[in-house]
Write a protein that holds these residues in place. Structure first.
Motif, PDB file in Angstrom:
ATOM      1  N   LYS A  37       0.800  -0.984  -0.131  1.00 59.91           N
ATOM      2  CA  LYS A  37       0.221  -0.017   0.044  1.00 59.91           C
ATOM      3  C   LYS A  37       0.941   1.461  -0.074  1.00 59.91           C
ATOM      4  CE  LYS A  37      -3.818   2.252   2.242  1.00 59.91           C
ATOM      5  NZ  LYS A  37      -4.774   1.994   3.530  1.00 59.91           N
ATOM      6  N   VAL A  38       0.889   2.191  -0.983  1.00 61.93           N
ATOM      7  CA  VAL A  38       1.582   3.239  -1.330  1.00 61.93           C
ATOM      8  C   VAL A  38       0.664   4.198  -0.447  1.00 61.93           C
ATOM      9  CG1 VAL A  38       2.483   5.019  -2.774  1.00 61.93           C
ATOM     10  CG2 VAL A  38       2.389   2.557  -3.498  1.00 61.93           C
ATOM     11  N   GLU A  39       1.456   5.064   0.435  1.00 58.40           N
ATOM     12  CA  GLU A  39       1.011   6.109   1.309  1.00 58.40           C
ATOM     13  C   GLU A  39       1.054   7.438   0.333  1.00 58.40           C
ATOM     14  OE1 GLU A  39       1.868   8.680   5.394  1.00 58.40           O
ATOM     15  OE2 GLU A  39       3.264   7.193   4.501  1.00 58.40           O
ATOM     16  N   TYR A  40      -0.187   8.103   0.380  1.00 60.68           N
ATOM     17  CA  TYR A  40      -0.245   9.202  -0.758  1.00 60.68           C
ATOM     18  C   TYR A  40      -1.485  10.215  -0.005  1.00 60.68           C
ATOM     19  CZ  TYR A  40      -1.370  12.011  -4.686  1.00 60.68           C
ATOM     20  OH  TYR A  40      -1.388  13.162  -5.743  1.00 60.68           O
ATOM     21  N   PRO A  41      -1.037  11.229   0.328  1.00 63.09           N
ATOM     22  CA  PRO A  41       0.246  11.619   0.320  1.00 63.09           C
ATOM     23  C   PRO A  41       1.177  11.099   1.343  1.00 63.09           C
ATOM     24  CG  PRO A  41      -1.150  13.351   1.164  1.00 63.09           C
ATOM     25  CD  PRO A  41      -2.055  12.279   0.681  1.00 63.09           C
ATOM     26  N   LYS A  42       2.469  11.183   1.181  1.00 66.19           N
ATOM     27  CA  LYS A  42       3.391  10.510   2.151  1.00 66.19           C
ATOM     28  C   LYS A  42       3.477  11.768   3.340  1.00 66.19           C
ATOM     29  CE  LYS A  42       8.044   8.602   2.826  1.00 66.19           C
ATOM     30  NZ  LYS A  42       9.329   8.235   1.998  1.00 66.19           N
ATOM     31  N   VAL A  43       3.432  11.319   4.645  1.00 68.14           N
ATOM     32  CA  VAL A  43       3.559  12.148   5.688  1.00 68.14           C
ATOM     33  C   VAL A  43       5.242  12.296   5.989  1.00 68.14           C
ATOM     34  CG1 VAL A  43       3.162  12.749   8.191  1.00 68.14           C
ATOM     35  CG2 VAL A  43       1.209  11.751   6.586  1.00 68.14           C
ATOM     36  N   VAL A  44       5.901  13.509   5.901  1.00 60.59           N
ATOM     37  CA  VAL A  44       7.401  13.238   6.331  1.00 60.59           C
ATOM     38  C   VAL A  44       7.290  14.671   7.165  1.00 60.59           C
ATOM     39  CG1 VAL A  44       7.923  12.719   3.751  1.00 60.59           C
ATOM     40  CG2 VAL A  44       7.487  15.402   4.358  1.00 60.59           C
ATOM     41  N   GLU A  45       8.374  14.388   8.031  1.00 55.29           N
ATOM     42  CA  GLU A  45       8.757  15.331   9.156  1.00 55.29           C
ATOM     43  C   GLU A  45      10.474  15.803   9.082  1.00 55.29           C
ATOM     44  OE1 GLU A  45       7.675  13.717  12.831  1.00 55.29           O
ATOM     45  OE2 GLU A  45       5.357  14.167  12.452  1.00 55.29           O
ATOM     46  N   PHE A  46      10.611  16.892   9.453  1.00 56.76           N
ATOM     47  CA  PHE A  46      11.890  17.466   9.345  1.00 56.76           C
ATOM     48  C   PHE A  46      12.161  18.819  10.258  1.00 56.76           C
ATOM     49  CE2 PHE A  46       9.438  19.063   5.887  1.00 56.76           C
ATOM     50  CZ  PHE A  46       9.731  20.490   5.864  1.00 56.76           C
ATOM     51  N   PRO A  47      13.006  19.049  10.713  1.00 58.94           N
ATOM     52  CA  PRO A  47      13.399  20.159  11.537  1.00 58.94           C
ATOM     53  C   PRO A  47      13.339  21.562  10.931  1.00 58.94           C
ATOM     54  CG  PRO A  47      15.362  19.120  11.346  1.00 58.94           C
ATOM     55  CD  PRO A  47      14.611  18.143  10.342  1.00 58.94           C
ATOM     56  N   SER A  48      12.749  22.536  11.549  1.00 60.65           N
ATOM     57  CA  SER A  48      12.938  23.891  11.215  1.00 60.65           C
ATOM     58  C   SER A  48      14.265  24.284  11.567  1.00 60.65           C
ATOM     59  CB  SER A  48      11.910  24.691  11.904  1.00 60.65           C
ATOM     60  OG  SER A  48      11.744  25.941  11.388  1.00 60.65           O
ATOM     61  N   LEU A  49      14.489  25.748  11.394  1.00 60.54           N
ATOM     62  CA  LEU A  49      15.784  26.195  11.693  1.00 60.54           C
ATOM     63  C   LEU A  49      16.160  26.134  13.088  1.00 60.54           C
ATOM     64  CD1 LEU A  49      16.405  29.028   8.791  1.00 60.54           C
ATOM     65  CD2 LEU A  49      16.916  26.655   8.723  1.00 60.54           C
ATOM     66  N   LEU A  58       3.901  14.900   1.465  1.00 63.83           N
ATOM     67  CA  LEU A  58       4.759  14.879   0.187  1.00 63.83           C
ATOM     68  C   LEU A  58       3.875  14.154  -0.940  1.00 63.83           C
ATOM     69  CD1 LEU A  58       7.457  15.020  -1.161  1.00 63.83           C
ATOM     70  CD2 LEU A  58       7.812  13.117  -0.579  1.00 63.83           C
ATOM     71  N   TYR A  59       3.647  15.043  -2.010  1.00 57.31           N
ATOM     72  CA  TYR A  59       2.970  14.369  -3.211  1.00 57.31           C
ATOM     73  C   TYR A  59       3.938  14.290  -4.481  1.00 57.31           C
ATOM     74  CZ  TYR A  59      -1.050  16.201  -0.893  1.00 57.31           C
ATOM     75  OH  TYR A  59      -2.409  17.077   0.142  1.00 57.31           O
ATOM     76  N   GLN A  60       4.809  13.148  -4.375  1.00 55.98           N
ATOM     77  CA  GLN A  60       5.881  12.955  -5.088  1.00 55.98           C
ATOM     78  C   GLN A  60       5.121  12.012  -6.586  1.00 55.98           C
ATOM     79  OE1 GLN A  60       9.274  11.586  -3.653  1.00 55.98           O
ATOM     80  NE2 GLN A  60      10.736  12.160  -5.422  1.00 55.98           N
ATOM     81  N   ILE A  61       5.495  12.619  -7.700  1.00 54.14           N
ATOM     82  CA  ILE A  61       5.070  11.630  -8.735  1.00 54.14           C
ATOM     83  C   ILE A  61       6.473  10.788  -9.360  1.00 54.14           C
ATOM     84  CG2 ILE A  61       2.837  12.581  -9.199  1.00 54.14           C
ATOM     85  CD1 ILE A  61       4.232  14.253 -11.548  1.00 54.14           C
ATOM     86  N   ASP A  62       7.507  11.570  -9.328  1.00 56.19           N
ATOM     87  CA  ASP A  62       8.540  11.010  -9.840  1.00 56.19           C
ATOM     88  C   ASP A  62       9.794  11.710  -8.982  1.00 56.19           C
ATOM     89  OD1 ASP A  62       8.948  13.223 -11.161  1.00 56.19           O
ATOM     90  OD2 ASP A  62       7.919  12.496 -12.988  1.00 56.19           O
ATOM     91  N   GLU A  63      10.902  11.524  -9.857  1.00 55.37           N
ATOM     92  CA  GLU A  63      12.381  11.852  -9.374  1.00 55.37           C
ATOM     93  C   GLU A  63      12.964  13.278 -10.115  1.00 55.37           C
ATOM     94  OE1 GLU A  63      14.943   9.019  -8.579  1.00 55.37           O
ATOM     95  OE2 GLU A  63      14.102   7.925  -7.058  1.00 55.37           O
ATOM     96  N   SER A  64      11.928  13.533 -11.110  1.00 59.46           N
ATOM     97  CA  SER A  64      12.681  14.534 -12.061  1.00 59.46           C
ATOM     98  C   SER A  64      11.751  15.702 -12.415  1.00 59.46           C
ATOM     99  CB  SER A  64      13.026  13.735 -13.435  1.00 59.46           C
ATOM    100  OG  SER A  64      11.783  13.033 -14.071  1.00 59.46           O
ATOM    101  N   SER A  65      10.502  15.554 -12.242  1.00 58.73           N
ATOM    102  CA  SER A  65       9.569  16.821 -12.570  1.00 58.73           C
ATOM    103  C   SER A  65       9.562  17.814 -11.736  1.00 58.73           C
ATOM    104  CB  SER A  65       7.983  16.256 -12.252  1.00 58.73           C
ATOM    105  OG  SER A  65       7.748  15.074 -13.419  1.00 58.73           O
TER     106      SER A  65
END
Length: 264
Positions: A37-49, A58-65
């Protein structure tokens, strides 16, 4: 009666043979074993400054668009772009919609970055969200794309213009309902935009158009630079593009033309 055990033995051998043949011939893996099962949109987390954790979709369809960073308006969150991001995917763009600390819930959908900021006692004014947007740009730049189309709504559209002027990572700016209300803290956008050469799309409700035009007081729109003024009443912020939004079609026509222009 003596024949009964013999019949049962023959029947047992026959059934065992059928079972073995079925097992041998059925080499197709079960769907549950091969389909993840592909998570869409994918939930991502990262630190602020300042290390505050930012949550994003994250709504990613490919690696180049081409990649669009989507920033919400006041009292909203990443769900402002539900429906919008999927349509942008269909147009050939990767997207990431973030929760900035200056925001809030949309119905039952929470702004997780905002909640963390409240828990930590951090400031949540408009300018306090700038480090979140900068961190998101860095995150995309490090993991997905070297150039980012920065899209803002209301207060974040104002921040998007400041960051578009400053940062090389930002290749174009899309600004829904910007204003010059951060001039005391960050300098006048009228001055900042003078001579700005990157592609930009500015829009608003019809009544707000005069204030957007004021931002261009010292700037002549150039190639791939647009101020779109709706024929109808229009809307404030990116919600102008919400699915089934009254008058949204003309906004979609305009932004589609702009995106196709900068994509090619």
């Amino acid at each position: 009666m003596k024949r009964l055990p013999i019949i049962l033995i023959v029947l047992g051998v026959f059934l065992l043979s059928c079972q073995q043949n079925t097992t041998k011939n059925d080499t197709t893996p079960k769907a549950s074993e091969t389909e993840k099962k592909v998570e869409y949109p994918k939930v991502v987390e990262f630190p602020s400054l300042d290390s505050l954790t930012i949550t994003a979709h994250l709504y990613q369809i490919d690696e180049s668009s081409p990649f669009i960073l989507l920033c919400h308006q006041a009292r909203f969150n990443k769900f402002e772009y539900s429906g919008i991001a999927e349509k942008l995917n269909e147009m050939g763009f990767n997207c990431m919609a973030i929760d900035q600390r200056s925001g809030g819930p949309i119905g039952k959908m929470q702004n997780e970055t905002y909640l963390r900021a409240l828990t930590k006692g951090l400031d949540i004014d408009y300018v306090d969200a700038e480090p979140d947007i900068r961190a998101a740009i860095q995150y995309i730049h490090s993991n997905f794309a070297k150039k980012i189309i920065l899209w803002g709504s209301s207060y974040s559209s104002t921040l998007a213009l400041y960051l578009g002027v400053e940062l090389n990572e930002v290749s174009a700016v899309i600004s829904f309902s910007p204003g010059n209300y951060l001039a005391d803290q960050k300098g006048s956008l009228i001055d900042k935009l003078e001579g700005f050469k990157k592609p930009m799309f500015l829009t608003s409700s019809k009544s707000e158009a005069k204030y957007v035009k004021e931002l261009l007081e010292k700037h002549q729109l150039g190639e791939k630079q647009v101020q779109f003024i709706p024929e109808g009443t229009g809307h404030h912020g990116s919600r102008a593009l919400w699915i089934n939004q009254q008058g949204g079609e003309e906004y979609w026509t305009a932004i589609t033309a702009f995106l196709n222009d900068i994509k090619n």
